[in-house]
Design a protein around this motif. Structure first.
Motif, PDB file in Angstrom:
ATOM      1  N   TYR A  48      54.518  39.274  23.305  1.00  0.00           N
ATOM      2  CA  TYR A  48      54.087  39.402  21.906  1.00  0.00           C
ATOM      3  C   TYR A  48      52.900  40.351  21.802  1.00  0.00           C
ATOM      4  O   TYR A  48      52.874  41.252  20.953  1.00  0.00           O
ATOM      5  N   LEU A  49      51.909  40.165  22.644  1.00  0.00           N
ATOM      6  CA  LEU A  49      50.697  40.988  22.564  1.00  0.00           C
ATOM      7  C   LEU A  49      51.004  42.461  22.834  1.00  0.00           C
ATOM      8  O   LEU A  49      50.506  43.346  22.132  1.00  0.00           O
ATOM      9  N   ARG A  50      51.853  42.743  23.826  1.00  0.00           N
ATOM     10  CA  ARG A  50      52.217  44.135  24.128  1.00  0.00           C
ATOM     11  C   ARG A  50      53.017  44.755  22.995  1.00  0.00           C
ATOM     12  O   ARG A  50      52.723  45.868  22.541  1.00  0.00           O
ATOM     13  N   GLU A  51      54.056  44.048  22.525  1.00  0.00           N
ATOM     14  CA  GLU A  51      54.968  44.620  21.531  1.00  0.00           C
ATOM     15  C   GLU A  51      54.362  44.719  20.135  1.00  0.00           C
ATOM     16  O   GLU A  51      54.730  45.592  19.365  1.00  0.00           O
ATOM     17  N   SER A  52      53.433  43.837  19.807  1.00  0.00           N
ATOM     18  CA  SER A  52      52.843  43.836  18.465  1.00  0.00           C
ATOM     19  C   SER A  52      51.584  44.692  18.363  1.00  0.00           C
ATOM     20  O   SER A  52      51.091  44.948  17.266  1.00  0.00           O
ATOM     21  N   GLY A  53      51.058  45.133  19.499  1.00  0.00           N
ATOM     22  CA  GLY A  53      49.813  45.894  19.476  1.00  0.00           C
ATOM     23  C   GLY A  53      48.608  45.012  19.183  1.00  0.00           C
ATOM     24  O   GLY A  53      47.557  45.494  18.775  1.00  0.00           O
ATOM     25  N   ARG A  54      48.766  43.719  19.402  1.00  0.00           N
ATOM     26  CA  ARG A  54      47.684  42.767  19.143  1.00  0.00           C
ATOM     27  C   ARG A  54      46.981  42.401  20.438  1.00  0.00           C
ATOM     28  O   ARG A  54      47.459  42.669  21.534  1.00  0.00           O
ATOM     29  N   GLY A  55      45.846  41.755  20.307  1.00  0.00           N
ATOM     30  CA  GLY A  55      45.081  41.292  21.444  1.00  0.00           C
ATOM     31  C   GLY A  55      44.182  40.155  21.008  1.00  0.00           C
ATOM     32  O   GLY A  55      44.129  39.814  19.823  1.00  0.00           O
ATOM     33  N   MET A  56      43.490  39.590  21.948  1.00  0.00           N
ATOM     34  CA  MET A  56      42.534  38.527  21.664  1.00  0.00           C
ATOM     35  C   MET A  56      41.189  38.926  22.248  1.00  0.00           C
ATOM     36  O   MET A  56      41.126  39.508  23.333  1.00  0.00           O
ATOM     37  N   ALA A  57      40.125  38.604  21.511  1.00  0.00           N
ATOM     38  CA  ALA A  57      38.773  38.888  21.982  1.00  0.00           C
ATOM     39  C   ALA A  57      37.925  37.635  21.822  1.00  0.00           C
ATOM     40  O   ALA A  57      37.930  37.010  20.758  1.00  0.00           O
ATOM     41  N   ALA A  58      37.214  37.275  22.884  1.00  0.00           N
ATOM     42  CA  ALA A  58      36.278  36.155  22.797  1.00  0.00           C
ATOM     43  C   ALA A  58      35.026  36.648  22.090  1.00  0.00           C
ATOM     44  O   ALA A  58      34.487  37.701  22.422  1.00  0.00           O
ATOM     45  N   VAL A  59      34.574  35.894  21.086  1.00  0.00           N
ATOM     46  CA  VAL A  59      33.357  36.267  20.369  1.00  0.00           C
ATOM     47  C   VAL A  59      32.227  35.270  20.601  1.00  0.00           C
ATOM     48  O   VAL A  59      31.075  35.555  20.306  1.00  0.00           O
ATOM     49  N   GLN A  60      32.578  34.090  21.113  1.00  0.00           N
ATOM     50  CA  GLN A  60      31.557  33.110  21.484  1.00  0.00           C
ATOM     51  C   GLN A  60      32.112  32.221  22.574  1.00  0.00           C
ATOM     52  O   GLN A  60      33.267  31.810  22.528  1.00  0.00           O
ATOM     53  N   GLN A  61      31.259  31.922  23.564  1.00  0.00           N
ATOM     54  CA  GLN A  61      31.664  31.057  24.664  1.00  0.00           C
ATOM     55  C   GLN A  61      30.448  30.261  25.116  1.00  0.00           C
ATOM     56  O   GLN A  61      29.414  30.846  25.425  1.00  0.00           O
ATOM     57  N   ASN A  62      30.581  28.944  25.123  1.00  0.00           N
ATOM     58  CA  ASN A  62      29.506  28.062  25.557  1.00  0.00           C
ATOM     59  C   ASN A  62      30.032  27.174  26.674  1.00  0.00           C
ATOM     60  O   ASN A  62      31.048  26.512  26.508  1.00  0.00           O
ATOM     61  N   ILE A  63      29.314  27.168  27.808  1.00  0.00           N
ATOM     62  CA  ILE A  63      29.737  26.375  28.958  1.00  0.00           C
ATOM     63  C   ILE A  63      28.659  25.356  29.306  1.00  0.00           C
ATOM     64  O   ILE A  63      27.485  25.708  29.407  1.00  0.00           O
ATOM     65  N   ALA A  64      29.088  24.120  29.492  1.00  0.00           N
ATOM     66  CA  ALA A  64      28.207  23.063  29.997  1.00  0.00           C
ATOM     67  C   ALA A  64      28.700  22.704  31.392  1.00  0.00           C
ATOM     68  O   ALA A  64      29.851  22.312  31.568  1.00  0.00           O
ATOM     69  N   TYR A  65      27.820  22.864  32.382  1.00  0.00           N
ATOM     70  CA  TYR A  65      28.151  22.543  33.768  1.00  0.00           C
ATOM     71  C   TYR A  65      27.748  21.100  34.022  1.00  0.00           C
ATOM     72  O   TYR A  65      26.601  20.724  33.830  1.00  0.00           O
ATOM     73  N   LYS A  66      28.711  20.273  34.463  1.00  0.00           N
ATOM     74  CA  LYS A  66      28.479  18.838  34.633  1.00  0.00           C
ATOM     75  C   LYS A  66      28.364  18.399  36.091  1.00  0.00           C
ATOM     76  O   LYS A  66      27.524  17.587  36.424  1.00  0.00           O
ATOM     77  N   ARG A  67      29.258  18.875  36.939  1.00  0.00           N
ATOM     78  CA  ARG A  67      29.264  18.521  38.366  1.00  0.00           C
ATOM     79  C   ARG A  67      29.703  19.741  39.158  1.00  0.00           C
ATOM     80  O   ARG A  67      30.542  20.508  38.720  1.00  0.00           O
ATOM     81  N   GLU A  68      29.153  19.852  40.348  1.00  0.00           N
ATOM     82  CA  GLU A  68      29.496  21.007  41.165  1.00  0.00           C
ATOM     83  C   GLU A  68      30.901  20.869  41.751  1.00  0.00           C
ATOM     84  O   GLU A  68      31.418  19.763  41.921  1.00  0.00           O
ATOM     85  N   LEU A  69      31.498  22.014  42.009  1.00  0.00           N
ATOM     86  CA  LEU A  69      32.775  22.090  42.718  1.00  0.00           C
ATOM     87  C   LEU A  69      32.512  22.805  44.035  1.00  0.00           C
ATOM     88  O   LEU A  69      31.764  23.783  44.087  1.00  0.00           O
ATOM     89  N   LEU A  70      33.141  22.302  45.096  1.00  0.00           N
ATOM     90  CA  LEU A  70      32.914  22.813  46.438  1.00  0.00           C
ATOM     91  C   LEU A  70      34.174  23.461  46.993  1.00  0.00           C
ATOM     92  O   LEU A  70      35.291  23.203  46.495  1.00  0.00           O
ATOM     93  N   ALA A  71      34.014  24.258  48.021  1.00  0.00           N
ATOM     94  CA  ALA A  71      35.165  24.886  48.676  1.00  0.00           C
ATOM     95  C   ALA A  71      36.194  23.823  49.041  1.00  0.00           C
ATOM     96  O   ALA A  71      35.849  22.772  49.581  1.00  0.00           O
ATOM     97  N   GLY A  72      37.439  24.085  48.704  1.00  0.00           N
ATOM     98  CA  GLY A  72      38.533  23.159  48.987  1.00  0.00           C
ATOM     99  C   GLY A  72      38.867  22.234  47.843  1.00  0.00           C
ATOM    100  O   GLY A  72      39.940  21.622  47.842  1.00  0.00           O
ATOM    101  N   ILE A 109      35.253  27.915  23.239  1.00  0.00           N
ATOM    102  CA  ILE A 109      35.420  29.349  22.982  1.00  0.00           C
ATOM    103  C   ILE A 109      35.931  29.571  21.560  1.00  0.00           C
ATOM    104  O   ILE A 109      36.788  28.840  21.079  1.00  0.00           O
ATOM    105  N   THR A 110      35.417  30.612  20.931  1.00  0.00           N
ATOM    106  CA  THR A 110      35.974  31.124  19.686  1.00  0.00           C
ATOM    107  C   THR A 110      36.552  32.488  19.999  1.00  0.00           C
ATOM    108  O   THR A 110      35.869  33.348  20.572  1.00  0.00           O
ATOM    109  N   GLY A 111      37.830  32.672  19.656  1.00  0.00           N
ATOM    110  CA  GLY A 111      38.510  33.933  19.891  1.00  0.00           C
ATOM    111  C   GLY A 111      39.006  34.518  18.590  1.00  0.00           C
ATOM    112  O   GLY A 111      39.312  33.790  17.646  1.00  0.00           O
TER     113      GLY A 111
END
Length: 144
Positions: A48-72, A109-111
């Protein structure tokens, strides 16, 4: 509201920083991959995005980090659609450690739907708006 995973993956050692947990750039990357899976569910597919010439853009993004993630660690992101407007969409991703169930991070996120040639916002087509409305966490009331 459909709540299936929009991303599943693993934390690799090379994604970890000097403290030993996944670096913030990889959280953003995994949330980005979840975006495209969520978008596909409402009709914003690559075709759809390719054929319609449309796209999406993020205009706001807020992240809250709660717990760490480790390798594996196995990571799963589930996404909830919060709002669909004429030209924009707002949603939240919840990233969990799939083994423990612990929430690692939450990203809202707001897109904006874009006309790629005009380089400006464009209204969503009706089929996309209808598909998104079916997935809203808090459905809009039906007009009489």
């Amino acid at each position: 509201m459909e709540t299936g995973a929009t991303y599943r993956g693993t934390v690799y050692p090379w994604q970890c920083d000097h403290v030993g947990h996944m670096n913030i750039m990889w959280y953003v990357g995994k949330f980005d991959e979840a975006n495209w899976n969520l978008f596909a569910r409402i009709g914003l597919t690559p075709t759809y995005l390719r054929e319609s010439g449309r796209g999406m853009a993020a205009v706001q993004q807020n992240i809250a980090y709660k717990r760490e993630l480790l390798a594996g660690d196995i990571v799963e992101v589930s996404s909830t659609l919060l709002e669909i407007r004429e030209k924009s969409i707002r949603f939240v991703h919840e990233m969990r450690n799939a083994e423990t169930g612990d929430v690692a991070a939450i990203c809202e996120i707001t897109g904006v739907h874009m006309d790629r040639q005009a380089r400006k916002s464009a209204a969503f087509e009706d089929p996309i708006r209808r598909a998104a409305a079916r997935l809203l966490a808090f459905p809009e009331p039906v007009s009489a």
